[in-house]
Structures are given as structure tokens and as C-alpha cells.
Design an enzyme around this catalytic site. Structure first.
Site, mmCIF file in Angstrom:
data_model
loop_
_atom_site.group_PDB
_atom_site.id
_atom_site.type_symbol
_atom_site.label_atom_id
_atom_site.label_comp_id
_atom_site.label_asym_id
_atom_site.label_seq_id
_atom_site.Cartn_x
_atom_site.Cartn_y
_atom_site.Cartn_z
ATOM 1 N N LYS A 16 -20.972 -21.834 -18.878
ATOM 2 C CA LYS A 16 -21.264 -21.958 -17.446
ATOM 3 C C LYS A 16 -22.555 -21.222 -17.095
ATOM 4 O O LYS A 16 -23.406 -21.743 -16.374
ATOM 5 C CB LYS A 16 -20.097 -21.423 -16.622
ATOM 6 C CG LYS A 16 -20.347 -21.487 -15.125
ATOM 7 C CD LYS A 16 -19.255 -20.790 -14.340
ATOM 8 C CE LYS A 16 -19.693 -20.608 -12.905
ATOM 9 N NZ LYS A 16 -18.797 -19.764 -12.137
ATOM 10 N N TYR B 137 -15.158 -22.380 -5.946
ATOM 11 C CA TYR B 137 -15.021 -23.837 -6.017
ATOM 12 C C TYR B 137 -15.114 -24.383 -7.447
ATOM 13 O O TYR B 137 -15.153 -25.597 -7.637
ATOM 14 C CB TYR B 137 -16.113 -24.506 -5.169
ATOM 15 C CG TYR B 137 -16.013 -24.234 -3.686
ATOM 16 C CD1 TYR B 137 -15.269 -25.065 -2.850
ATOM 17 C CD2 TYR B 137 -16.681 -23.161 -3.111
ATOM 18 C CE1 TYR B 137 -15.178 -24.827 -1.485
ATOM 19 C CE2 TYR B 137 -16.609 -22.908 -1.750
ATOM 20 C CZ TYR B 137 -15.850 -23.740 -0.942
ATOM 21 O OH TYR B 137 -15.778 -23.505 0.409
ATOM 22 N N ASP B 138 -15.163 -23.513 -8.448
ATOM 23 C CA ASP B 138 -15.355 -23.955 -9.833
ATOM 24 C C ASP B 138 -14.409 -25.075 -10.279
ATOM 25 O O ASP B 138 -14.837 -25.992 -10.974
ATOM 26 C CB ASP B 138 -15.251 -22.774 -10.796
ATOM 27 C CG ASP B 138 -16.472 -21.859 -10.751
ATOM 28 O OD1 ASP B 138 -17.425 -22.156 -9.997
ATOM 29 O OD2 ASP B 138 -16.472 -20.834 -11.470
ATOM 30 N N ASP C 261 -26.803 -14.696 -2.460
ATOM 31 C CA ASP C 261 -25.856 -15.497 -1.703
ATOM 32 C C ASP C 261 -25.851 -16.871 -2.331
ATOM 33 O O ASP C 261 -26.880 -17.354 -2.837
ATOM 34 C CB ASP C 261 -26.218 -15.572 -0.220
ATOM 35 C CG ASP C 261 -25.018 -15.992 0.645
ATOM 36 O OD1 ASP C 261 -23.871 -15.898 0.163
ATOM 37 O OD2 ASP C 261 -25.227 -16.416 1.790
ATOM 38 N N ARG D 156 -26.227 -19.676 -10.451
ATOM 39 C CA ARG D 156 -26.414 -18.223 -10.551
ATOM 40 C C ARG D 156 -27.113 -17.881 -11.856
ATOM 41 O O ARG D 156 -28.008 -17.048 -11.904
ATOM 42 C CB ARG D 156 -25.087 -17.481 -10.434
ATOM 43 C CG ARG D 156 -25.267 -15.965 -10.377
ATOM 44 C CD ARG D 156 -23.993 -15.201 -10.042
ATOM 45 N NE ARG D 156 -23.544 -15.533 -8.695
ATOM 46 C CZ ARG D 156 -22.486 -16.289 -8.408
ATOM 47 N NH1 ARG D 156 -21.729 -16.787 -9.360
ATOM 48 N NH2 ARG D 156 -22.155 -16.546 -7.161
#
Length: 193
Positions: A171, A150-151, A68, A177
Site C-alpha cells: 500500500k 476507507y481502505d 491532511d 500518503r
């Protein structure tokens, strides 16, 4: 080793697959014919990650990990946090979530934020947790078209681009993540060695 990633999110699945070594075969919920929606009813990222992993382990008897992620904005006292995916309400919509967030930080000087991912791994009867954090700021407007969520409004510390302006490889190297998966992969490499 075969591991179930408890997600139906094709973007997340692709991101994670790119980071795992060839010795680990990642399968999705679709791959194991799990069509139930795993409700994210916990009030913490850790709780939701565990709900997902536990559901698969208990119902299918497979090694599994769930995750999450939340965007935690300082001036909003950590919101949207655990509610990031449905911040603007149901149905989940990234565009509406970003609009709501940007409207709440208009004119705010402290735009500090962080993305935080928690992974819960159920492996051979034992549960493990891994966390990744990426600090940055909330931009005044969207920039870029890559990524998801939201990137376009998040710019990581030390960079001039938003997540949505970066390649997935760039990224993944610095993202919340990516950092959590790095810890998971390091653990799994030790485990299978």
C-alpha cells in the site's frame, strides 16, 4: 534530524515511520507532550495540514509536518474531501463513514475516486507543501481487513485488491500518503545532505 509529525493517529504514524530513512527521527504529538486537540477548521486539505504544522512550530518551536487526507469521489463532486474523517458526523467513525459513502453511490456507474494527501512541512522557518494522489474506484462493498478509514472500499487503479487487502508495504508504495511522503523524504534527504 528530529521532526514532529503532528498526529495522534497511530496508524498514520506507523505508516510514515516505515518510509523514513534512519537519519530522521520522527516524534509524535504524544512524544512532545502535546495533548491539545489541533482543530481542523480549514476548508481545504492544504489549510488543515498548515494549521497542524503551524500550531506545533509556534507553540513548541520545533520543525514539524502536518498532513491532511481526503477521499474525493467524482460522482459526489469531490466529497467527502476535507470532511472525510467525519463524513457521517461526530464522533468520527470509519464504519459509519463507509456506510454513508456506499449508500450514496448505490447504482452509480461512475465510481471513480481518488485519495489525496497534502503535507505541510515547517522546516527552519520556511514552509513547504507536498502532495500525493492515488486514483481508483469505490467498491460496491467492503473487502479486506488491513489498513484503516476507507481502505476496505477503495481499489486503486491497476489492482484487483482494495487497500485493506494489501500489506502495508504494498500500500505504501502506491498510496497517496506514500507518494506525498516520498516527495517529503526526497526533499529532506537533499536538505540534510
Amino acid at each position: 534530524m528530529t521532526l514532529v509529525f503532528a498526529t495522534n493517529n497511530a496508524h498514520k504514524l506507523k505508516e510514515v515511520q516505515e518510509m523514513l530513512p534512519n537519519s530522521i527521527q520522527l516524534v509524535s504529538l504524544k512524544d512532545i507532550n502535546c495533548e491539545e486537540e489541533i482543530e481542523e477548521t480549514a476548508t481545504t486539505l492544504e489549510g488543515n495540514a498548515a494549521l497542524k504544522a503551524n500550531f506545533i512550530t509556534q507553540k513548541y518551536g520545533m520543525n514539524c509536518f502536518g498532513d491532511d487526507t481526503g477521499l474525493e469521489v467524482a460522482t459526489l463532486k469531490g466529497k467527502p474531501g476535507v470532511y472525510s474523517a467525519r463524513y457521517a458526523g461526530e464522533p468520527r467513525n470509519a464504519e459509519n463513514n463507509m456506510k454513508k459513502l456506499l449508500s450514496e453511490v448505490v447504482g452509480v456507474k461512475n465510481r471513480n475516486a481518488q485519495f489525496r494527501t497534502v503535507i505541510c512541512l515547517n522546516l527552519d522557518g520556511i514552509q513547504y507543501f507536498f502532495e500525493g494522489i492515488c486514483k481508483g474506484i469505490i467498491l460496491a462493498k467492503k473487502k479486506g481487513t488491513q489498513g484503516f478509514g476507507y481502505d476496505p472500499v477503495f481499489q486503486p487503479t491497476g489492482f484487483k485488491q482494495s487497500f485493506a487487502e494489501m500489506t502495508s508495504e504494498d500500500k505504501n508504495r502506491i498510496s497517496h500518503r506514500g507518494l506525498a511522503i516520498e516527495k517529503l523524504v526526497a526533499f529532506l534527504n537533499e536538505y540534510v545532505a
